[in-house]
Design an enzyme around this catalytic site. Structure first.
Site, PDB file in Angstrom:
ATOM      1  N   SER A 183     -12.811  -4.421   0.909  1.00  0.00           N
ATOM      2  CA  SER A 183     -13.540  -3.618  -0.103  1.00  0.00           C
ATOM      3  C   SER A 183     -15.366  -3.866   0.691  1.00  0.00           C
ATOM      4  O   SER A 183     -16.061  -4.123  -0.481  1.00  0.00           O
ATOM      5  CB  SER A 183     -12.983  -3.433  -1.603  1.00  0.00           C
ATOM      6  N   PRO A 184     -15.043  -3.824   1.687  1.00  0.00           N
ATOM      7  CA  PRO A 184     -16.526  -3.736   2.349  1.00  0.00           C
ATOM      8  C   PRO A 184     -17.568  -3.089   2.023  1.00  0.00           C
ATOM      9  O   PRO A 184     -18.573  -3.885   1.891  1.00  0.00           O
ATOM     10  CB  PRO A 184     -16.483  -4.208   3.806  1.00  0.00           C
ATOM     11  N   HIS A 214      -0.721 -12.413   0.719  1.00  0.00           N
ATOM     12  CA  HIS A 214      -1.549 -11.560   0.205  1.00  0.00           C
ATOM     13  C   HIS A 214      -2.184 -12.036  -1.093  1.00  0.00           C
ATOM     14  O   HIS A 214      -3.248 -12.088  -1.329  1.00  0.00           O
ATOM     15  CB  HIS A 214      -0.846 -10.618   0.223  1.00  0.00           C
ATOM     16  N   TYR A 267       0.564  -0.981  -0.041  1.00  0.00           N
ATOM     17  CA  TYR A 267      -0.251  -0.109   0.038  1.00  0.00           C
ATOM     18  C   TYR A 267       0.526   1.590  -0.331  1.00  0.00           C
ATOM     19  O   TYR A 267       1.591   1.899   0.764  1.00  0.00           O
ATOM     20  CB  TYR A 267      -0.483  -0.170   1.533  1.00  0.00           C
TER      21      TYR A 267
HETATM   22  N1  LIG Z   1      -6.205  -7.968   1.113  1.00  0.00           N
HETATM   23  C1  LIG Z   1      -6.987  -7.683  -0.138  1.00  0.00           C
HETATM   24  O1  LIG Z   1      -6.263  -7.620  -1.516  1.00  0.00           O
HETATM   25  C2  LIG Z   1      -6.818  -6.381  -0.509  1.00  0.00           C
HETATM   26  C3  LIG Z   1      -7.382  -5.625  -1.536  1.00  0.00           C
HETATM   27  C4  LIG Z   1      -8.196  -4.414  -1.096  1.00  0.00           C
HETATM   28  C5  LIG Z   1      -8.524  -4.070  -0.015  1.00  0.00           C
HETATM   29  N2  LIG Z   1      -8.025  -4.907   1.122  1.00  0.00           N
HETATM   30  C6  LIG Z   1      -8.089  -4.246   2.610  1.00  0.00           C
HETATM   31  O2  LIG Z   1      -9.373  -3.758   2.748  1.00  0.00           O
HETATM   32  C7  LIG Z   1      -9.806  -2.042   2.932  1.00  0.00           C
HETATM   33  C8  LIG Z   1     -11.096  -1.960   2.770  1.00  0.00           C
HETATM   34  O3  LIG Z   1     -11.322  -1.769   1.749  1.00  0.00           O
HETATM   35  P1  LIG Z   1     -11.219  -0.569   0.467  1.00  0.00           P
HETATM   36  O4  LIG Z   1     -10.552   0.376   0.990  1.00  0.00           O
HETATM   37  O5  LIG Z   1     -10.435  -1.090  -0.514  1.00  0.00           O
HETATM   38  O6  LIG Z   1     -12.347  -0.528   0.423  1.00  0.00           O
HETATM   39  P2  LIG Z   1     -13.928  -0.426   1.107  1.00  0.00           P
HETATM   40  O7  LIG Z   1     -13.901   0.354   2.430  1.00  0.00           O
HETATM   41  O8  LIG Z   1     -15.325  -0.408   0.143  1.00  0.00           O
HETATM   42  O9  LIG Z   1     -13.905   1.680   0.676  1.00  0.00           O
HETATM   43  C9  LIG Z   1     -12.794   2.190   1.282  1.00  0.00           C
HETATM   44  C10 LIG Z   1     -13.531   4.190   1.152  1.00  0.00           C
HETATM   45  O10 LIG Z   1     -15.096   3.475   2.075  1.00  0.00           O
HETATM   46  C11 LIG Z   1     -15.839   4.770   2.024  1.00  0.00           C
HETATM   47  N3  LIG Z   1     -16.226   4.802   3.866  1.00  0.00           N
HETATM   48  C12 LIG Z   1     -15.921   4.011   4.843  1.00  0.00           C
HETATM   49  N4  LIG Z   1     -16.371   3.676   5.813  1.00  0.00           N
HETATM   50  C13 LIG Z   1     -17.905   4.512   5.024  1.00  0.00           C
HETATM   51  C14 LIG Z   1     -18.551   5.425   5.721  1.00  0.00           C
HETATM   52  N5  LIG Z   1     -18.965   4.768   7.139  1.00  0.00           N
HETATM   53  N6  LIG Z   1     -19.542   5.735   4.969  1.00  0.00           N
HETATM   54  C15 LIG Z   1     -19.296   6.352   4.041  1.00  0.00           C
HETATM   55  N7  LIG Z   1     -18.416   6.382   3.526  1.00  0.00           N
HETATM   56  C16 LIG Z   1     -16.940   5.028   3.736  1.00  0.00           C
HETATM   57  C17 LIG Z   1     -14.316   5.614   2.674  1.00  0.00           C
HETATM   58  O11 LIG Z   1     -14.626   7.277   2.508  1.00  0.00           O
HETATM   59  P3  LIG Z   1     -12.866   8.211   3.264  1.00  0.00           P
HETATM   60  O12 LIG Z   1     -12.044   7.665   2.409  1.00  0.00           O
HETATM   61  O13 LIG Z   1     -14.228   9.625   2.223  1.00  0.00           O
HETATM   62  O14 LIG Z   1     -12.978   8.260   4.654  1.00  0.00           O
HETATM   63  C18 LIG Z   1     -13.019   5.160   2.069  1.00  0.00           C
HETATM   64  O15 LIG Z   1     -12.864   5.655   0.640  1.00  0.00           O
HETATM   65  C19 LIG Z   1      -8.216  -1.638   2.877  1.00  0.00           C
HETATM   66  O16 LIG Z   1      -7.936  -0.568   3.480  1.00  0.00           O
HETATM   67  C20 LIG Z   1      -7.240  -2.488   2.820  1.00  0.00           C
HETATM   68  O17 LIG Z   1      -6.687  -2.197   4.013  1.00  0.00           O
HETATM   69  C21 LIG Z   1      -7.530  -5.800   0.936  1.00  0.00           C
END
Ligand SMILES: NC(=O)c1ccc[n+]([C@@H]2O[C@H](COP(=O)([O-])OP(=O)(O)OC[C@H]3O[C@@H](n4cnc5c(N)ncnc54)[C@H](OP(=O)(O)O)[C@@H]3O)[C@@H](O)[C@H]2O)c1
Length: 313
Positions: free
Chosen positions: A217-218, A133, A56
């Site tokens: 990416s929930p 990963h 990241y």
């Molecule tokens: N293992 C893997 O291959 C893998 C792949 C992808 C991601 N991940 C992990 O999963 C985590 C989450 O996935 P992601 O960041 O891709 O996607 P996500 O959690 O689906 O979406 C992140 C976005 O959601 C917004 N958000 C979060 N909570 C909210 C709420 N309660 N109300 C409104 N908006 C909200 C945030 O906004 P703001 O930016 O405006 O705060 C952020 O931009 C990552 O940070 C990472 O640690 C792992």
């Protein structure tokens, strides 16, 4: 502040964690103070689980960026949280190279080097939870699990988890490394959201074995998270019924799916953390959960697999 908690092996963490990845997106690096404030807000409100990874980073030559940011946030924290209860989990096995090329390296020397670099970036002596990963198709999955296990045996990491794993791979991992009950695999981090429902068998097996399931990416990922309630109206409709946002309903729905679910939504703003924590107070009825379960996912992955699967071995 005391929030609902869930188990990751022998650890107890807040039932929702914080995904730190978006804080290292190129568009976020000019907002370093806001990112630090976001992590501090999470700690203030009782979130005790922070998800990061070596890859990241805004550019290929800044690998470790997010881990260093998390380390800085913990170093500079002056609030009421007891940092001894905070668990930072990181991952290794994906590589980034010159020209923004992406690859895999789960060779014994490659994964160990990645793990050692993560220890340095996080400025710690041992990683509490290290997650593999993505698979490296040059090796069988069993070989990769032996390599993962060796990091634990050699004292670099205390616990191990998987990510982007199939049900068949999970079987091999459990055979090779064990279950939480015998100090083996404690977590699986797969994509799971209204947009993308992963392999149901993986979640069922995690639930059966008590392996924490961390849906990544929930909220559908950064590009869809803000307007996901427009795409999946049932979540905003239920939100109107219970006085919550669609995003809060999604997190509550995930928590209701299985006792091993620990969503890790990403955030880059303190106010987002406030909403994430509010989700822990949302209660859904059986009827509402059934309605949300019935929504049809696009099944368009945020980060689709670009490699052939490893032979199981
Ligand atoms: N293992 C893997 O291959 C893998 C792949 C992808 C991601 N991940 C992990 O999963 C985590 C989450 O996935 P992601 O960041 O891709 O996607 P996500 O959690 O689906 O979406 C992140 C976005 O959601 C917004 N958000 C979060 N909570 C909210 C709420 N309660 N109300 C409104 N908006 C909200 C945030 O906004 P703001 O930016 O405006 O705060 C952020 O931009 C990552 O940070 C990472 O640690 C792992």
């Amino acid at each position: 502040m005391s929030l609902p908690m869930r188990a990751v092996g022998d650890l107890t963490v807040s039932a929702i964690g914080l995904g730190c990845m978006p804080m290292s997106f190129p568009e976020a690096i000019d907002h370093r103070d806001r990112s630090l404030a976001t992590i501090h807000r999470a700690l203030d409100l009782g979130l005790t689980f922070l998800d990061t990874s070596n890859i990241y980073a805004p550019t290929w030559d800044a690998v470790g960026h997010n881990e260093r940011l998390v380390a800085e946030a913990l170093r500079t924290y002056t609030g009421p949280a007891d940092l001894r209860s905070v668990v930072v989990t990181t991952k290794g096995g994906i590589t980034r190279g010159e020209g923004e090329t992406w690859g895999r390296d789960s060779s014994p020397s490659g994964l160990r080097a990645a793990c050692e670099a993560s220890l340095a970036a996080l400025d710690i002596d041992v990683i509490e939870l290290y997650q593999h990963h993505r698979h490296d198709p040059r090796f069988t999955y069993r070989e990769q699990m032996r390599t993962l296990r060796s990091l634990m045996d050699d004292g670099l990491v205390r616990r191990v988890g998987l990510s982007n794993v199939t049900a068949a791979e999970l079987v091999v991992a459990v055979e090779e490394v064990g279950t939480p009950a015998d100090g083996g695999i404690v977590s699986v981090q797969n994509e799971w959201s209204p947009r993308f429902r992963g392999e149901a068998d993986v979640l069922a097996e995690c639930t059966r074995l008590g392996i924490a399931f961390l849906p990544w990416s929930p909220l559908g990922g950064s590009t869809q998270a803000h307007d996901i309630g427009d795409r999946y109206r049932d979540f905003s409709d239920v939100g109107a019924e219970v006085g919550a946002t669609a995003q809060e309903v999604i997190l509550a729905w995930l928590l209701a799916t299985s006792p091993v679910m620990i969503p890790i939504p990403g955030a880059t703003r303190p106010a987002t953390v406030d909403s994430i924590v509010r989700a822990l107070d949302v209660t859904l009825s059986r009827e509402q959960i059934a309605r949300l379960d019935a929504t049809q996912p696009l099944m368009e992955s945020m980060y689709p697999e670009d490699q052939p699967r490893s032979p199981l071995g």
